[in-house]
Structure formats: structure tokens, C-alpha cells
Design a protein around this motif. Structure first.
Motif, PDB file in Angstrom:
ATOM      1  N   ASP A  98       0.825  -1.204   0.000  1.00 15.58           N
ATOM      2  CA  ASP A  98       0.000   0.000   0.000  1.00 15.58           C
ATOM      3  C   ASP A  98       0.864   1.260   0.000  1.00 15.58           C
ATOM      4  O   ASP A  98       0.597   2.211  -0.734  1.00 15.58           O
ATOM      5  CB  ASP A  98      -0.956   0.021   1.196  1.00 15.58           C
ATOM      6  CG  ASP A  98      -2.045  -1.027   1.096  1.00 15.58           C
ATOM      7  OD1 ASP A  98      -2.340  -1.475  -0.039  1.00 15.58           O
ATOM      8  OD2 ASP A  98      -2.609  -1.398   2.146  1.00 15.58           O
ATOM      9  N   GLU A  99       1.892   1.272   0.821  1.00 14.98           N
ATOM     10  CA  GLU A  99       2.797   2.416   0.866  1.00 14.98           C
ATOM     11  C   GLU A  99       3.531   2.570  -0.465  1.00 14.98           C
ATOM     12  O   GLU A  99       3.725   3.690  -0.950  1.00 14.98           O
ATOM     13  CB  GLU A  99       3.798   2.267   2.005  1.00 14.98           C
ATOM     14  CG  GLU A  99       3.188   2.425   3.375  1.00 14.98           C
ATOM     15  CD  GLU A  99       4.186   2.196   4.489  1.00 14.98           C
ATOM     16  OE1 GLU A  99       5.409   2.261   4.228  1.00 14.98           O
ATOM     17  OE2 GLU A  99       3.745   1.958   5.626  1.00 14.98           O
ATOM     18  N   LEU A 100       3.920   1.446  -1.052  1.00 14.53           N
ATOM     19  CA  LEU A 100       4.596   1.481  -2.341  1.00 14.53           C
ATOM     20  C   LEU A 100       3.687   2.071  -3.415  1.00 14.53           C
ATOM     21  O   LEU A 100       4.090   2.954  -4.168  1.00 14.53           O
ATOM     22  CB  LEU A 100       5.053   0.077  -2.735  1.00 14.53           C
ATOM     23  CG  LEU A 100       5.672  -0.069  -4.116  1.00 14.53           C
ATOM     24  CD1 LEU A 100       6.899   0.819  -4.274  1.00 14.53           C
ATOM     25  CD2 LEU A 100       6.021  -1.521  -4.380  1.00 14.53           C
ATOM     26  N   LEU A 101       2.444   1.618  -3.459  1.00  9.48           N
ATOM     27  CA  LEU A 101       1.500   2.141  -4.448  1.00  9.48           C
ATOM     28  C   LEU A 101       1.246   3.632  -4.236  1.00  9.48           C
ATOM     29  O   LEU A 101       1.189   4.399  -5.207  1.00  9.48           O
ATOM     30  CB  LEU A 101       0.180   1.373  -4.385  1.00  9.48           C
ATOM     31  CG  LEU A 101       0.189  -0.001  -5.045  1.00  9.48           C
ATOM     32  CD1 LEU A 101      -1.082  -0.752  -4.718  1.00  9.48           C
ATOM     33  CD2 LEU A 101       0.357   0.138  -6.539  1.00  9.48           C
ATOM     34  N   GLN A 102       1.098   4.052  -2.995  1.00  9.22           N
ATOM     35  CA  GLN A 102       0.898   5.468  -2.707  1.00  9.22           C
ATOM     36  C   GLN A 102       2.065   6.301  -3.227  1.00  9.22           C
ATOM     37  O   GLN A 102       1.875   7.344  -3.851  1.00  9.22           O
ATOM     38  CB  GLN A 102       0.731   5.698  -1.206  1.00  9.22           C
ATOM     39  CG  GLN A 102      -0.583   5.247  -0.657  1.00  9.22           C
ATOM     40  CD  GLN A 102      -0.652   5.401   0.853  1.00  9.22           C
ATOM     41  OE1 GLN A 102       0.283   5.882   1.493  1.00  9.22           O
ATOM     42  NE2 GLN A 102      -1.764   4.994   1.429  1.00  9.22           N
ATOM     43  N   GLU A 103       3.260   5.833  -2.966  1.00  7.43           N
ATOM     44  CA  GLU A 103       4.440   6.584  -3.385  1.00  7.43           C
ATOM     45  C   GLU A 103       4.590   6.582  -4.903  1.00  7.43           C
ATOM     46  O   GLU A 103       4.959   7.598  -5.501  1.00  7.43           O
ATOM     47  CB  GLU A 103       5.705   6.027  -2.719  1.00  7.43           C
ATOM     48  CG  GLU A 103       6.929   6.860  -2.979  1.00  7.43           C
ATOM     49  CD  GLU A 103       6.797   8.311  -2.532  1.00  7.43           C
ATOM     50  OE1 GLU A 103       7.487   9.169  -3.138  1.00  7.43           O
ATOM     51  OE2 GLU A 103       6.028   8.616  -1.598  1.00  7.43           O
ATOM     52  N   LEU A 104       4.290   5.472  -5.551  1.00  5.42           N
ATOM     53  CA  LEU A 104       4.364   5.415  -7.009  1.00  5.42           C
ATOM     54  C   LEU A 104       3.378   6.393  -7.646  1.00  5.42           C
ATOM     55  O   LEU A 104       3.727   7.125  -8.578  1.00  5.42           O
ATOM     56  CB  LEU A 104       4.100   3.990  -7.506  1.00  5.42           C
ATOM     57  CG  LEU A 104       5.183   2.962  -7.209  1.00  5.42           C
ATOM     58  CD1 LEU A 104       4.705   1.562  -7.581  1.00  5.42           C
ATOM     59  CD2 LEU A 104       6.472   3.304  -7.933  1.00  5.42           C
ATOM     60  N   VAL A 105       2.154   6.434  -7.134  1.00  6.02           N
ATOM     61  CA  VAL A 105       1.149   7.363  -7.662  1.00  6.02           C
ATOM     62  C   VAL A 105       1.571   8.801  -7.379  1.00  6.02           C
ATOM     63  O   VAL A 105       1.485   9.671  -8.257  1.00  6.02           O
ATOM     64  CB  VAL A 105      -0.248   7.061  -7.084  1.00  6.02           C
ATOM     65  CG1 VAL A 105      -1.233   8.157  -7.445  1.00  6.02           C
ATOM     66  CG2 VAL A 105      -0.736   5.706  -7.573  1.00  6.02           C
ATOM     67  N   ARG A 106       2.057   9.071  -6.173  1.00  3.84           N
ATOM     68  CA  ARG A 106       2.503  10.414  -5.810  1.00  3.84           C
ATOM     69  C   ARG A 106       3.602  10.877  -6.755  1.00  3.84           C
ATOM     70  O   ARG A 106       3.554  11.982  -7.300  1.00  3.84           O
ATOM     71  CB  ARG A 106       2.991  10.441  -4.367  1.00  3.84           C
ATOM     72  CG  ARG A 106       3.436  11.820  -3.884  1.00  3.84           C
ATOM     73  CD  ARG A 106       3.930  11.823  -2.431  1.00  3.84           C
ATOM     74  NE  ARG A 106       2.871  11.421  -1.512  1.00  3.84           N
ATOM     75  CZ  ARG A 106       2.849  10.280  -0.817  1.00  3.84           C
ATOM     76  NH1 ARG A 106       3.845   9.424  -0.938  1.00  3.84           N
ATOM     77  NH2 ARG A 106       1.858   9.997  -0.012  1.00  3.84           N
ATOM     78  N   GLN A 107       4.593  10.037  -6.959  1.00  2.16           N
ATOM     79  CA  GLN A 107       5.700  10.403  -7.834  1.00  2.16           C
ATOM     80  C   GLN A 107       5.264  10.583  -9.278  1.00  2.16           C
ATOM     81  O   GLN A 107       5.714  11.494  -9.972  1.00  2.16           O
ATOM     82  CB  GLN A 107       6.824   9.369  -7.745  1.00  2.16           C
ATOM     83  CG  GLN A 107       7.551   9.376  -6.423  1.00  2.16           C
ATOM     84  CD  GLN A 107       8.185  10.719  -6.121  1.00  2.16           C
ATOM     85  OE1 GLN A 107       8.779  11.360  -6.977  1.00  2.16           O
ATOM     86  NE2 GLN A 107       8.054  11.161  -4.871  1.00  2.16           N
ATOM     87  N   TYR A 108       4.372   9.741  -9.728  1.00  2.23           N
ATOM     88  CA  TYR A 108       3.865   9.837 -11.096  1.00  2.23           C
ATOM     89  C   TYR A 108       3.135  11.166 -11.311  1.00  2.23           C
ATOM     90  O   TYR A 108       3.345  11.838 -12.315  1.00  2.23           O
ATOM     91  CB  TYR A 108       2.917   8.663 -11.393  1.00  2.23           C
ATOM     92  CG  TYR A 108       2.388   8.669 -12.801  1.00  2.23           C
ATOM     93  CD1 TYR A 108       3.160   8.170 -13.846  1.00  2.23           C
ATOM     94  CD2 TYR A 108       1.119   9.175 -13.080  1.00  2.23           C
ATOM     95  CE1 TYR A 108       2.668   8.191 -15.148  1.00  2.23           C
ATOM     96  CE2 TYR A 108       0.635   9.196 -14.380  1.00  2.23           C
ATOM     97  CZ  TYR A 108       1.413   8.694 -15.403  1.00  2.23           C
ATOM     98  OH  TYR A 108       0.938   8.724 -16.692  1.00  2.23           O
ATOM     99  N   LEU A 109       2.309  11.540 -10.358  1.00  2.00           N
ATOM    100  CA  LEU A 109       1.542  12.774 -10.499  1.00  2.00           C
ATOM    101  C   LEU A 109       2.370  14.032 -10.296  1.00  2.00           C
ATOM    102  O   LEU A 109       2.088  15.084 -10.880  1.00  2.00           O
ATOM    103  CB  LEU A 109       0.362  12.772  -9.538  1.00  2.00           C
ATOM    104  CG  LEU A 109      -0.725  11.729  -9.850  1.00  2.00           C
ATOM    105  CD1 LEU A 109      -1.776  11.708  -8.762  1.00  2.00           C
ATOM    106  CD2 LEU A 109      -1.357  11.991 -11.212  1.00  2.00           C
ATOM    107  N   LEU A 110       3.409  13.956  -9.492  1.00  2.00           N
ATOM    108  CA  LEU A 110       4.241  15.125  -9.228  1.00  2.00           C
ATOM    109  C   LEU A 110       5.275  15.372 -10.323  1.00  2.00           C
ATOM    110  O   LEU A 110       5.778  16.482 -10.452  1.00  2.00           O
ATOM    111  CB  LEU A 110       4.951  14.986  -7.880  1.00  2.00           C
ATOM    112  CG  LEU A 110       4.050  15.020  -6.653  1.00  2.00           C
ATOM    113  CD1 LEU A 110       4.869  14.787  -5.394  1.00  2.00           C
ATOM    114  CD2 LEU A 110       3.304  16.344  -6.557  1.00  2.00           C
ATOM    115  N   HIS A 111       5.600  14.348 -11.075  1.00  2.00           N
ATOM    116  CA  HIS A 111       6.649  14.512 -12.099  1.00  2.00           C
ATOM    117  C   HIS A 111       6.053  14.329 -13.441  1.00  2.00           C
ATOM    118  O   HIS A 111       6.036  13.696 -14.247  1.00  2.00           O
ATOM    119  CB  HIS A 111       7.808  13.561 -11.833  1.00  2.00           C
ATOM    120  CG  HIS A 111       8.509  13.893 -10.545  1.00  2.00           C
ATOM    121  ND1 HIS A 111       8.148  13.353  -9.342  1.00  2.00           N
ATOM    122  CD2 HIS A 111       9.495  14.752 -10.274  1.00  2.00           C
ATOM    123  CE1 HIS A 111       8.908  13.834  -8.395  1.00  2.00           C
ATOM    124  NE2 HIS A 111       9.734  14.688  -8.918  1.00  2.00           N
TER     125      HIS A 111
END
Length: 81
Positions: A68-81
Motif C-alpha cells: 500500500d505504501e509502495l503504491l501510494q508513493e508510485l502514484v505520488r511520484q507519477y503525479l508530481l513529475h
């Protein structure tokens, strides 16, 4: 003498650890001839560790990451960059 309060963010350390683990897993999969992205996605979706090779202890390493933490971070990074 320090006048302000220094902010400590545990998330930065956790993110650095996740990145290091994913990089190790990615490289291990690539060395063994697998498509690393497909294998990692398969693991994330199914939580089946057999998607990840044992090469360089990659299977054990990736199981230490909370999906869950991994998915959150992947989505966060995808949307921020």
C-alpha cells in the motif's frame, strides 16, 4: 544557538529505502533476463512473491515493503513529475 525547530520527516527515509529495494529488485530481474516492470507489477497486483527472482535476495527484499505504501508513493511520484 538554533532559533527554529528542525523538521524530521520519517517518510523521506522510508522512500529512500523503497527506492533502494526497487532498484535492487529491478536490476536482479533484468540480470536474470526478465522484464522487470512486468514482474514488479505482477507482484504488486497479486502479492505473489514468485514474480520476483531470488537472485541477489530480491524476493526477500521486496517482501519487506508494504504494498500500500509502495503504491501510494508510485502514484505520488507519477503525479508530481
Amino acid at each position: 544557538m538554533l532559533d527554529g525547530t528542525k523538521k524530521f520527516d520519517v517518510r523521506d527515509d522510508a522512500n529512500a529505502e523503497m527506492k533502494a529495494v526497487l532498484t535492487t529488485v529491478y536490476n536482479a530481474l533484468r540480470e536474470k533476463g526478465y522484464n522487470p516492470i512486468n514482474q514488479i507489477v505482477g507482484y504488486i497486483l497479486s502479492e505473489d512473491p514468485t514474480y520476483i527472482t531470488n537472485h541477489h535476495n530480491a524476493r526477500s527484499l521486496i517482501r519487506k515493503i508494504d504494498r500500500d505504501e509502495l503504491l501510494q508513493e508510485l502514484v505520488r511520484q507519477y503525479l508530481l513529475h
